[in-house]
Design a protein around this motif. Structure first.
Motif, PDB file in Angstrom:
ATOM      1  N   THR A 348      36.786  -2.740  64.708  1.00 10.11           N
ATOM      2  CA  THR A 348      36.989  -1.350  65.106  1.00 10.11           C
ATOM      3  C   THR A 348      38.363  -0.800  64.747  1.00 10.11           C
ATOM      4  N   GLU A 349      39.325  -1.662  64.500  1.00 13.08           N
ATOM      5  CA  GLU A 349      40.693  -1.173  64.303  1.00 13.08           C
ATOM      6  C   GLU A 349      41.280  -1.504  62.939  1.00 13.08           C
ATOM      7  N   GLN A 350      40.934  -2.640  62.374  1.00 10.91           N
ATOM      8  CA  GLN A 350      41.653  -3.088  61.178  1.00 10.91           C
ATOM      9  C   GLN A 350      40.830  -3.006  59.896  1.00 10.91           C
ATOM     10  N   LEU A 351      39.513  -3.121  59.988  1.00 11.22           N
ATOM     11  CA  LEU A 351      38.722  -3.032  58.772  1.00 11.22           C
ATOM     12  C   LEU A 351      38.816  -1.645  58.153  1.00 11.22           C
ATOM     13  N   PRO A 352      38.728  -1.557  56.824  1.00 11.39           N
ATOM     14  CA  PRO A 352      38.777  -0.233  56.178  1.00 11.39           C
ATOM     15  C   PRO A 352      37.461   0.515  56.404  1.00 11.39           C
ATOM     16  N   ALA A 353      37.205   0.843  57.661  1.00  8.54           N
ATOM     17  CA  ALA A 353      35.948   1.502  58.033  1.00  8.54           C
ATOM     18  C   ALA A 353      36.221   2.482  59.168  1.00  8.54           C
ATOM     19  N   VAL A 354      35.224   3.324  59.413  1.00 12.06           N
ATOM     20  CA  VAL A 354      35.291   4.287  60.517  1.00 12.06           C
ATOM     21  C   VAL A 354      34.087   4.027  61.419  1.00 12.06           C
ATOM     22  N   LEU A 355      34.344   3.889  62.723  1.00  5.59           N
ATOM     23  CA  LEU A 355      33.288   3.675  63.708  1.00  5.59           C
ATOM     24  C   LEU A 355      33.275   4.862  64.662  1.00  5.59           C
ATOM     25  N   TRP A 356      32.069   5.411  64.944  1.00  3.25           N
ATOM     26  CA  TRP A 356      32.010   6.574  65.824  1.00  3.25           C
ATOM     27  C   TRP A 356      30.704   6.565  66.604  1.00  3.25           C
ATOM     28  N   THR A 357      30.679   7.356  67.636  1.00  2.00           N
ATOM     29  CA  THR A 357      29.452   7.599  68.409  1.00  2.00           C
ATOM     30  C   THR A 357      29.334   9.101  68.658  1.00  2.00           C
ATOM     31  N   THR A 358      28.066   9.540  68.824  1.00  2.00           N
ATOM     32  CA  THR A 358      27.818  10.957  69.165  1.00  2.00           C
ATOM     33  C   THR A 358      26.840  11.012  70.339  1.00  2.00           C
ATOM     34  N   ASP A 359      26.786  12.189  70.963  1.00  2.00           N
ATOM     35  CA  ASP A 359      25.784  12.389  72.013  1.00  2.00           C
ATOM     36  C   ASP A 359      24.522  12.988  71.399  1.00  2.00           C
ATOM     37  N   LEU A 360      23.620  13.416  72.243  1.00  2.00           N
ATOM     38  CA  LEU A 360      22.349  13.958  71.742  1.00  2.00           C
ATOM     39  C   LEU A 360      22.534  15.265  70.985  1.00  2.00           C
ATOM     40  N   ASP A 361      23.648  15.942  71.192  1.00  2.00           N
ATOM     41  CA  ASP A 361      23.933  17.178  70.474  1.00  2.00           C
ATOM     42  C   ASP A 361      24.720  16.915  69.188  1.00  2.00           C
ATOM     43  N   LEU A 362      24.811  15.667  68.811  1.00  2.00           N
ATOM     44  CA  LEU A 362      25.565  15.243  67.614  1.00  2.00           C
ATOM     45  C   LEU A 362      27.031  15.636  67.716  1.00  2.00           C
ATOM     46  N   ARG A 363      27.559  15.528  68.926  1.00  2.00           N
ATOM     47  CA  ARG A 363      28.972  15.801  69.167  1.00  2.00           C
ATOM     48  C   ARG A 363      29.690  14.434  69.261  1.00  2.00           C
ATOM     49  N   PHE A 364      30.821  14.310  68.534  1.00  2.00           N
ATOM     50  CA  PHE A 364      31.569  13.048  68.543  1.00  2.00           C
ATOM     51  C   PHE A 364      32.029  12.728  69.965  1.00  2.00           C
ATOM     52  N   THR A 365      31.740  11.487  70.406  1.00  2.00           N
ATOM     53  CA  THR A 365      32.241  11.019  71.703  1.00  2.00           C
ATOM     54  C   THR A 365      33.287   9.911  71.534  1.00  2.00           C
ATOM     55  N   HIS A 366      33.388   9.362  70.319  1.00  4.33           N
ATOM     56  CA  HIS A 366      34.366   8.288  70.055  1.00  4.33           C
ATOM     57  C   HIS A 366      34.538   8.158  68.549  1.00  4.33           C
ATOM     58  N   SER A 367      35.748   7.895  68.127  1.00  2.63           N
ATOM     59  CA  SER A 367      36.011   7.613  66.704  1.00  2.63           C
ATOM     60  C   SER A 367      37.225   6.703  66.593  1.00  2.63           C
ATOM     61  N   THR A 368      37.106   5.663  65.769  1.00  5.10           N
ATOM     62  CA  THR A 368      38.202   4.711  65.605  1.00  5.10           C
ATOM     63  C   THR A 368      38.047   4.022  64.253  1.00  5.10           C
ATOM     64  N   GLY A 369      39.011   3.160  63.935  1.00  8.81           N
ATOM     65  CA  GLY A 369      38.945   2.387  62.699  1.00  8.81           C
ATOM     66  C   GLY A 369      40.058   2.727  61.732  1.00  8.81           C
ATOM     67  N   ALA A 370      40.474   1.693  60.967  1.00  8.55           N
ATOM     68  CA  ALA A 370      41.560   1.889  60.008  1.00  8.55           C
ATOM     69  C   ALA A 370      41.165   2.830  58.880  1.00  8.55           C
ATOM     70  N   GLY A 371      39.842   3.004  58.668  1.00 12.02           N
ATOM     71  CA  GLY A 371      39.396   3.896  57.610  1.00 12.02           C
ATOM     72  C   GLY A 371      39.753   5.349  57.843  1.00 12.02           C
ATOM     73  N   LEU A 372      40.088   5.706  59.093  1.00  8.80           N
ATOM     74  CA  LEU A 372      40.464   7.095  59.382  1.00  8.80           C
ATOM     75  C   LEU A 372      41.727   7.492  58.637  1.00  8.80           C
ATOM     76  N   LYS A 373      42.551   6.480  58.344  1.00  7.46           N
ATOM     77  CA  LYS A 373      43.824   6.786  57.679  1.00  7.46           C
ATOM     78  C   LYS A 373      43.591   7.410  56.318  1.00  7.46           C
ATOM     79  N   SER A 374      42.564   6.931  55.578  1.00 14.17           N
ATOM     80  CA  SER A 374      42.283   7.493  54.253  1.00 14.17           C
ATOM     81  C   SER A 374      41.798   8.937  54.346  1.00 14.17           C
ATOM     82  N   LEU A 375      41.334   9.352  55.550  1.00 11.61           N
ATOM     83  CA  LEU A 375      40.883  10.732  55.763  1.00 11.61           C
ATOM     84  C   LEU A 375      41.956  11.569  56.448  1.00 11.61           C
TER      85      LEU A 375
END
Length: 828
Positions: A348-375
């Protein structure tokens, strides 16, 4: 110390009975006395309640000492206890041979003094004694005095009781209790690594083992074990990994039982590198069996000296082995939990990836990961935004949004998405609560931009590689070592072998080769040999004969290179047609042979006057002997037949000598190609000296020839080596005629140098010309009326024989030319 629990009065009564028996023995015959002594000693053992420890050896003996402490009676039981025979000790005092341990001499002296001085009639003494073989015994001595009718002490009777086994057992028991106490207390408050380290330490200190370790079986490599605590030479040492193959640990794991080797453990397990490294002589290990019944490791001890087989030590090792197994399982479980938490954090923190969750309305409830840096985003920055807001689009069919909508419907999905100049592999699944109800989505996006770039670069590189091979000027084939067939051939290969590509791809090297190669080796055998070298990382270059579709044989030079492709080994072969090269080499050899022949004829022309002189002498002699024979026949009277036969023999031998000269001349000017045979080098040199003999005589040059003793035969061509020698000898003649140090001398010698023979031609002339004059090149000469071909031709001939021709100045003056030839193989 242990004592036999008998009252003083009982022992005195028993000894009184013994004294009476001894008195009777004094009056009996020797054979009867010996038998009685045997029965008496056994009765004495029984009378004080002592049973022998084994039928073959007594525990209690009987010894009698006279008033001067000299031994007067020594029974068979005493011999069994101490090892000395009666004839070796009778008449000796106890201090005249090694019976009493040095540290107990004072104690024994005091006990003897009490008896002999009459202070007591009976006493006991516990002390250490030696057997004849040097073994130390623990003995309890029951001693009493014998008196005569006047009450005077005439002897001391002793019953030595060997209590070594009992003392050892009590000592082992005490040692066992102390060891249990030390190990239990030392490890009671420890867990994990601290427990393992304390355990190996206190086991080593309790039993004086040099090495103790706890090792775990490697879960990823079951044939290996790694130590987690290692006690060596009084301190914790660095842990190590070792192979189970061929080790006592392997037996422990396979048999699931304790493995013990009291001595010579390296003889039993000669392939165990760990035993060899620590010079182990003995070994003891118990398996560490987990709760599931599998062996998770071993608790082992090693020593560089033999190990006593003691049940108490085995019991302690097995007992703490059970505790160690429990501790290892607990440590493994903790390590597994820690690894899981670590993997999750990395995910969740070091891999070059982005991990996220959404609710039923497709609203982000969580986002993490080292891949966020590239964005250019931070963790949680997008929380609260909907996917439509994030991507700034209202289209539900837009790829990233569409797979989230399918996830809300319970369908997992994946997609490749290009966003912000990057390429992502996106995975989306439904997010469920503990009851299984979908409450949103969970997604993972991995930046695969670099992977895509590498894939594209690889595709381009492979295409370039194929084009290079396809259009290479030489024939190139790729061979699959597993199938033995070509997997790729270029246009040049099709042209060389005269087969179309589709047919060549169904063939292998042996399908386009003769059965036997030009060097006499079978094609199949040579093919395996060179392919094995290529697979081993070498780049073999070799000559090979191919056969095309028309049956024509093609001499080729091949270079092999091993490549790995998709888990299989591919051999790349570069094939060059050397037909024209071979023809050129043959033409060059013919020209060199012709040139050598011309040079020999030219040389012979220079020496024709001298050779004519050599022939004139035998011809003149034949003429004179012929006239003499004619005169002898024409004379009147009886013919002197003996003299006639003598002169006719002279004519015959002289004619043979002339014939040999002509044979050598004819051989020297022959134009035969090089034909190497086994030759006597001395004969070749003698022929060369004959051919140059007249020139030396006319010029007044002394020629010295020093052959080496027991020179082996050489593999050479007679005529061509003669030509080399004649060239070098004539060059030496020219050098000393121009200028010499003292009388002109040319020296020829031979010597053996390993598997070669060296021939040296030295002169006392002016030496080699100054500067780097290329004297071995064609048409280079320091003489005014010479073509400069002699040394060039000589170099070519010597090289064709696999040797070398070198020149140098002598140590003081003159020039030295030396060439080498290979010796002929010795017959088996």
């Amino acid at each position: 110390m242990p004592r036999v629990e008998e009252t003083r009065s009982e022992l005195l009564a028993q000894l009184a009975e013994i004294q009476a028996k001894l008195a009777r023995l004094d009056q009996s015959d020797p054979p009867e006395r010996a038998a009685e002594e045997e029965r008496h000693s056994a009765d004495a053992s029984a009378s004080i309640g002592i049973a022998p420890r084994d039928p073959g050896r007594a525990d209690v003996g009987l010894i009698e000492w006279d008033a001067n402490d000299a031994i007067s009676r020594w029974t068979t039981q005493a011999e069994q206890i101490f090892g000395w025979k009666a004839e070796e000790v009778l008449g000796k005092r106890w201090d005249e041979f090694r019976l009493v341990h040095e540290r107990d001499i004072t104690l024994v002296q005091q006990a003897n003094r009490e008896l002999l001085e009459g202070h007591v009639d009976f006493n006991t003494c516990f002390n250490r004694n030696y057997r004849k073989d040097g073994t130390v015994l623990n003995c309890e001595w029951f001693n009493t005095v014998r008196r005569n009718d006047h009450g005077e002490i005439v002897a001391v009777v002793s019953l030595p009781h060997d209590v070594t086994g009992r003392v050892r057992a009590e000592s082992h028991m005490q040692h066992f209790q102390n060891a249990m106490r030390m190990i239990t207390v030392g490890t009671s408050r420890s867990t994990g690594l601290a427990f393992f380290q304390a355990l190996v330490r206190y086991i080593s200190q309790s039993f004086s083992f040099r090495y103790v370790f706890v090792a775990c079986i490697d879960q990823e490599h079951p044939n290996q074990a790694r130590t987690i605590a290692f006690w060596s030479d009084g301190h914790l040492a660095e842990n190590f990994v070792y192979s189970l193959a061929g080790s006592p640990t392997q037996n422990t794991v396979i048999n699931r039982s304790m493995e013990f080797c009291a001595d010579h453990v390296r003889r039993r397990f000669p392939n165990d590198a760990t035993l060899a490294e620590f010079h182990a002589e003995s070994y003891l290990a118990t398996p560490l069996v987990g709760s599931a019944g599998d062996v998770v490791g071993v608790l082992a001890v090693m020593d560089d000296k033999p190990m006593e087989d003691r049940g108490d030590i085995r019991e302690i090792i097995a007992l703490f082995g059970d505790r160690t197994a429990i501790e290892i399982e607990r440590s493994i479980a903790e390590a597994s939990q820690h690894a899981s938490r670590t993997r999750l954090r990395v995910l969740t923190e070091q891999l070059p990836a982005v991990l996220w969750t959404t609710d039923l309305d497709l609203r982000f409830t969580h986002s993490t990961g080292a891949g966020l840096k590239s964005l250019n985003q931070k963790p949680g920055q997008s929380v609260g935004q909907t996917l439509f807001e994030y991507f700034q689009i209202d289209d539900e069919n837009f790829g990233p949004i569409a797979i989230h909508i399918r996830a809300l419907q319970g369908i997992s999905g994946t997609s490749v998405v290009e966003w912000a100049g990057l390429v992502f592999q996106v995975y989306v699944e439904p997010l469920r609560d503990p009851s299984g109800k979908i409450i949103g989505t969970i997604g993972l996006a991995q930046d695969i931009s670099e992977l895509k770039r590498v894939e594209q670069s690889l595709i381009q590189s492979e295409e370039r590689f194929r084009r290079l091979i396809q259009h290479a000027p030489e024939a190139v084939v790729l061979l699959d070592t597993k199938t033995g067939h070509f997997v790729m051939v270029n246009e040049a290969a099709e042209k060389l072998y005269k087969y179309p590509a589709e047919k060549l791809l169904k063939m292998g090297p042996l399908d386009i080769s003769p059965v036997v190669q030009a060097d006499g080796q079978l094609s199949a055998e040579k093919s395996r040999e060179v392919i094995s070298k290529a697979c081993a990382g070498e780049t073999p270059i070799f000559e090979w004969t191919h056969r095309d579709a028309l049956g024509n044989e093609i001499p080729c030079e091949i270079r092999l290179l091993s490549l790995e492709e998709g888990g299989r080994t591919i051999i790349r072969g570069s094939v060059t047609d050397v037909t024209e090269k071979k023809r050129a080499e043959e033409s060059l050899k013919r020209l060199e042979s012709e040139l050598a022949h011309v040079a020999r004829v030219s040389t012979m022309g220079e020496m024709v006057g001298g050779l004519a002189h050599e022939l004139n002498q035998p011809l003149y002699a034949i003429q004179n002997f012929g006239k003499a024979c004619g005169n002898l026949v024409a004379a009147e009277g009886a013919i002197d037949r003996d003299r006639l036969h003598q002169w006719l023999d002279k004519i015959t031998s002289t004619a043979q000598f002339a014939g040999e000269i002509l044979t050598r001349l004819r051989s020297f000017v022959s134009r035969e190609p090089i034909n190497k045979t086994t030759l006597d080098l001395d004969e070749i040199i003698q022929s060369a000296l004959m051919l140059t003999k007249h020139d030396a005589q006319v010029a007044g040059i002394r020629v010295e020839y020093t052959p080496a003793p027991r020179l082996p035969p050489v593999k050479a061509d007679n005529v061509h080596i003669q030509q080399v020698l004649v060239n070098l000898i004539k060059n030496a003649f020219d050098a000393v005629q121009n200028r010499s140090v003292g009388d002109p001398v040319v020296r020829i010698s031979t010597e053996k140098q390993g598997d070669r023979v060296a021939v040296t031609v030295a002169d006392n002339g002016a030496g080699l010309p100054p500067g780097n004059v290329p004297i071995f090149e064609a048409f280079c000469s320091t003489k005014t009326n010479a073509l400069g071909l002699g040394l060039a031709i000589s170099t070519t001939i010597v090289k064709a024989h696999g040797g070398t021709l070198q020149a140098s100045n002598g140590p003081e003056f003159g020039a030295v030319f030396r060439f080498t030839l290979a010796t002929a193989p010795q017959a088996d």
